[in-house]
Design an enzyme around this catalytic site. Structure first.
Site, PDB file in Angstrom:
ATOM      1  N   LYS A 190       2.489   1.026  -9.705  1.00  0.00           N
ATOM      2  CA  LYS A 190       3.524  -0.020  -9.337  1.00  0.00           C
ATOM      3  C   LYS A 190       2.799  -1.473  -8.922  1.00  0.00           C
ATOM      4  CE  LYS A 190       5.819   2.255  -5.859  1.00  0.00           C
ATOM      5  NZ  LYS A 190       4.626   3.472  -5.831  1.00  0.00           N
TER       6      LYS A 190
ATOM      7  N   ARG B 190      13.990   2.261  -0.823  1.00  0.00           N
ATOM      8  CA  ARG B 190      13.216   3.426  -1.034  1.00  0.00           C
ATOM      9  C   ARG B 190      14.223   4.412  -0.539  1.00  0.00           C
ATOM     10  NH1 ARG B 190       7.659   1.506  -0.660  1.00  0.00           N
ATOM     11  NH2 ARG B 190       6.335   3.458  -0.593  1.00  0.00           N
TER      12      ARG B 190
ATOM     13  N   ARG C 110      -8.524   5.115  -4.794  1.00  0.00           N
ATOM     14  CA  ARG C 110      -8.015   4.009  -4.571  1.00  0.00           C
ATOM     15  C   ARG C 110      -8.724   3.176  -3.698  1.00  0.00           C
ATOM     16  NH1 ARG C 110      -1.955   2.533  -3.635  1.00  0.00           N
ATOM     17  NH2 ARG C 110      -2.050   4.001  -2.069  1.00  0.00           N
TER      18      ARG C 110
ATOM     19  N   ARG D 239      -7.533   2.463   1.834  1.00  0.00           N
ATOM     20  CA  ARG D 239      -6.065   2.463   2.742  1.00  0.00           C
ATOM     21  C   ARG D 239      -6.223   3.531   3.738  1.00  0.00           C
ATOM     22  NH1 ARG D 239      -0.881   1.144  -0.901  1.00  0.00           N
ATOM     23  NH2 ARG D 239       0.091   2.786   0.225  1.00  0.00           N
TER      24      ARG D 239
ATOM     25  N   ARG E 234       3.568  11.534   1.906  1.00  0.00           N
ATOM     26  CA  ARG E 234       4.187  10.242   1.147  1.00  0.00           C
ATOM     27  C   ARG E 234       4.918  11.026   0.208  1.00  0.00           C
ATOM     28  NH1 ARG E 234      -0.795   6.933   0.610  1.00  0.00           N
ATOM     29  NH2 ARG E 234       0.417   5.792  -0.911  1.00  0.00           N
TER      30      ARG E 234
HETATM   31  P1  AP5 Z   1      -1.327   1.564  -7.471  1.00  0.00           P
HETATM   32  O1  AP5 Z   1      -1.007   0.379  -8.435  1.00  0.00           O
HETATM   33  O2  AP5 Z   1      -1.861   1.246  -6.128  1.00  0.00           O
HETATM   34  O3  AP5 Z   1       0.143   2.280  -7.165  1.00  0.00           O
HETATM   35  P2  AP5 Z   1       1.368   2.285  -6.475  1.00  0.00           P
HETATM   36  O4  AP5 Z   1       2.241   2.881  -7.240  1.00  0.00           O
HETATM   37  O5  AP5 Z   1       1.531   0.803  -5.982  1.00  0.00           O
HETATM   38  O6  AP5 Z   1       1.082   3.157  -5.146  1.00  0.00           O
HETATM   39  P3  AP5 Z   1       1.453   2.846  -3.633  1.00  0.00           P
HETATM   40  O7  AP5 Z   1       0.594   3.986  -2.885  1.00  0.00           O
HETATM   41  O8  AP5 Z   1       0.881   1.595  -3.303  1.00  0.00           O
HETATM   42  O9  AP5 Z   1       2.891   3.207  -3.379  1.00  0.00           O
HETATM   43  P4  AP5 Z   1       3.474   3.520  -1.951  1.00  0.00           P
HETATM   44  O10 AP5 Z   1       4.900   3.010  -2.680  1.00  0.00           O
HETATM   45  O11 AP5 Z   1       3.282   4.760  -1.629  1.00  0.00           O
HETATM   46  O12 AP5 Z   1       2.909   2.358  -0.947  1.00  0.00           O
HETATM   47  P5  AP5 Z   1       3.514   1.126  -0.518  1.00  0.00           P
HETATM   48  O13 AP5 Z   1       2.349   0.298  -0.227  1.00  0.00           O
HETATM   49  O14 AP5 Z   1       4.566   0.828  -1.203  1.00  0.00           O
HETATM   50  O15 AP5 Z   1      -2.326   2.483  -8.313  1.00  0.00           O
HETATM   51  C1  AP5 Z   1      -2.726   3.651  -7.336  1.00  0.00           C
HETATM   52  C2  AP5 Z   1      -4.282   3.871  -7.862  1.00  0.00           C
HETATM   53  O16 AP5 Z   1      -4.211   4.189  -9.181  1.00  0.00           O
HETATM   54  C3  AP5 Z   1      -4.976   2.544  -7.947  1.00  0.00           C
HETATM   55  O17 AP5 Z   1      -6.563   3.110  -7.701  1.00  0.00           O
HETATM   56  C4  AP5 Z   1      -5.226   2.023  -9.442  1.00  0.00           C
HETATM   57  O18 AP5 Z   1      -6.189   1.493  -9.855  1.00  0.00           O
HETATM   58  C5  AP5 Z   1      -4.873   3.390 -10.136  1.00  0.00           C
HETATM   59  N1  AP5 Z   1      -4.073   3.428 -11.524  1.00  0.00           N
HETATM   60  C6  AP5 Z   1      -2.891   2.453 -11.609  1.00  0.00           C
HETATM   61  N2  AP5 Z   1      -2.486   2.752 -12.808  1.00  0.00           N
HETATM   62  C7  AP5 Z   1      -3.500   3.620 -13.473  1.00  0.00           C
HETATM   63  C8  AP5 Z   1      -3.361   3.940 -14.709  1.00  0.00           C
HETATM   64  N3  AP5 Z   1      -2.652   3.715 -15.714  1.00  0.00           N
HETATM   65  N4  AP5 Z   1      -4.404   5.013 -15.137  1.00  0.00           N
HETATM   66  C9  AP5 Z   1      -5.450   5.396 -14.198  1.00  0.00           C
HETATM   67  N5  AP5 Z   1      -5.286   4.818 -12.841  1.00  0.00           N
HETATM   68  C10 AP5 Z   1      -4.378   3.997 -12.463  1.00  0.00           C
HETATM   69  O19 AP5 Z   1       4.032   1.469   0.878  1.00  0.00           O
HETATM   70  C11 AP5 Z   1       3.040   1.839   1.940  1.00  0.00           C
HETATM   71  C12 AP5 Z   1       3.733   2.521   3.146  1.00  0.00           C
HETATM   72  O20 AP5 Z   1       4.626   1.174   3.808  1.00  0.00           O
HETATM   73  C13 AP5 Z   1       4.933   3.438   2.900  1.00  0.00           C
HETATM   74  O21 AP5 Z   1       4.501   4.759   2.968  1.00  0.00           O
HETATM   75  C14 AP5 Z   1       5.909   2.960   4.134  1.00  0.00           C
HETATM   76  O22 AP5 Z   1       5.350   3.718   5.409  1.00  0.00           O
HETATM   77  C15 AP5 Z   1       5.897   1.479   4.137  1.00  0.00           C
HETATM   78  N6  AP5 Z   1       6.953   0.951   3.409  1.00  0.00           N
HETATM   79  C16 AP5 Z   1       6.765   0.291   2.225  1.00  0.00           C
HETATM   80  N7  AP5 Z   1       7.875  -0.111   1.608  1.00  0.00           N
HETATM   81  C17 AP5 Z   1       8.957   0.676   2.397  1.00  0.00           C
HETATM   82  C18 AP5 Z   1      10.351   0.525   2.456  1.00  0.00           C
HETATM   83  N8  AP5 Z   1      10.943   0.065   1.383  1.00  0.00           N
HETATM   84  N9  AP5 Z   1      10.953   1.398   3.234  1.00  0.00           N
HETATM   85  C19 AP5 Z   1      10.425   1.766   4.188  1.00  0.00           C
HETATM   86  N10 AP5 Z   1       9.143   1.715   4.378  1.00  0.00           N
HETATM   87  C20 AP5 Z   1       8.236   1.092   3.589  1.00  0.00           C
END
Ligand code: AP5
Length: 211
Positions: free
Chosen positions: A13, A85, A124, A157, A168
């Site tokens: 994402k 979420r 990552r 991270r 997660r």
């Molecule tokens: P990446 O693009 O980083 O993936 P992502 O989907 O963004 O994954 P996240 O782990 O960031 O999602 P998340 O939703 O758990 O975390 P968030 O930061 O929102 O890609 C991942 C890896 O794959 C990278 O190394 C990339 O290079 C590689 N990659 C990408 N595409 C690829 C491909 N096609 N082929 C190969 N490799 C590829 O949230 C973190 C925390 O914040 C949550 O756990 C929670 O505690 C809190 N939080 C955030 N939002 C909320 C909410 N709305 N409500 C409550 N808590 C929240």
């Protein structure tokens, strides 16, 4: 355009958001990045948020809804990455958008199998300053440990430890997966095969958005 990205941790994402916001000139609203910025300030609130994030739990709905409500109402177009979420967050988003008469255009659901998600997250790295995303294998920074965009420090991270990743994934299945049905019923959901080359995934997404 008003777009929501849904998908499990590691689905890409954040990676695709960077391309989409540039292409469609819309604001990137990543709740993960907003919370990481808050955590970097070391306030009373940030210590509370950090505890949830490090464990891989969701931050309580009322905190995140308060943080995002005004931002979606005050911008012409946005890409929401990581919000909503929970059903409560989805309902709060609907209410905020109804008030300003700016309904969502599309909800994109990124599909990737669980083994690949774990592989991606275990490799990552992110920039500690601008949160650009890298991968040790598929997209490392040009200079080791230095961000290509802002020269910030690139590191793991804190929630990408194996036990947090596992947790997660189960939080996603329990609390976020029901949103697939929620948006299907509103005829907003489009599934994206988010595996394969980054450019190919981007082309698939663009096709769905522009038709
Ligand atoms: P990446 O693009 O980083 O993936 P992502 O989907 O963004 O994954 P996240 O782990 O960031 O999602 P998340 O939703 O758990 O975390 P968030 O930061 O929102 O890609 C991942 C890896 O794959 C990278 O190394 C990339 O290079 C590689 N990659 C990408 N595409 C690829 C491909 N096609 N082929 C190969 N490799 C590829 O949230 C973190 C925390 O914040 C949550 O756990 C929670 O505690 C809190 N939080 C955030 N939002 C909320 C909410 N709305 N409500 C409550 N808590 C929240």
């Amino acid at each position: 355009m008003r777009i929501v990205l849904l998908g499990p941790p590691g689905a890409g994402k954040g990676t695709q958001s960077a391309r989409l916001t540039k292409c469609f000139e819309i604001e990137h609203l990543s709740t993960g990045d907003i919370l990481r910025t808050e955590v970097s300030k070391t306030t009373e609130l940030s210590l509370v948020i950090k505890k949830y994030m490090d464990k891989g739990d969701l931050v309580p709905d009322h905190l995140i809804i308060d943080m995002i409500k005004d931002r979606v109402s005050n911008t012409a177009g946005f890409l929401l990455d990581g919000f909503p979420r929970t059903l409560k967050q989805a309902e709060a988003l609907d209410t905020a958008l109804e008030v300003c008469n700016q309904p969502l255009d599309v909800v994109l659901y990124f599909e990737v199998n669980v083994n690949e998600l774990i592989e991606r997250l275990s490799k990552r790295l992110i920039c500690q300053s601008c949160f650009s995303t890298y991968n040790l294998i598929t997209s490392p920074p040009i200079s080791k440990g230095i961000c290509d965009s802002c020269s910030g420090i690139v590191a793991w991270r804190t929630d990408d430890k194996p036990e947090s990743i596992k947790h997660r994934m189960s939080v996603f299945n329990d609390q976020t997966f029901p949103l697939i049905e929620y948006y299907k019923r509103r005829d907003l959901l489009k599934k994206i095969d988010a595996t394969g080359d980054l450019d190919e995934v981007f082309i698939r997404i663009k096709k769905v958005i522009v038709g």
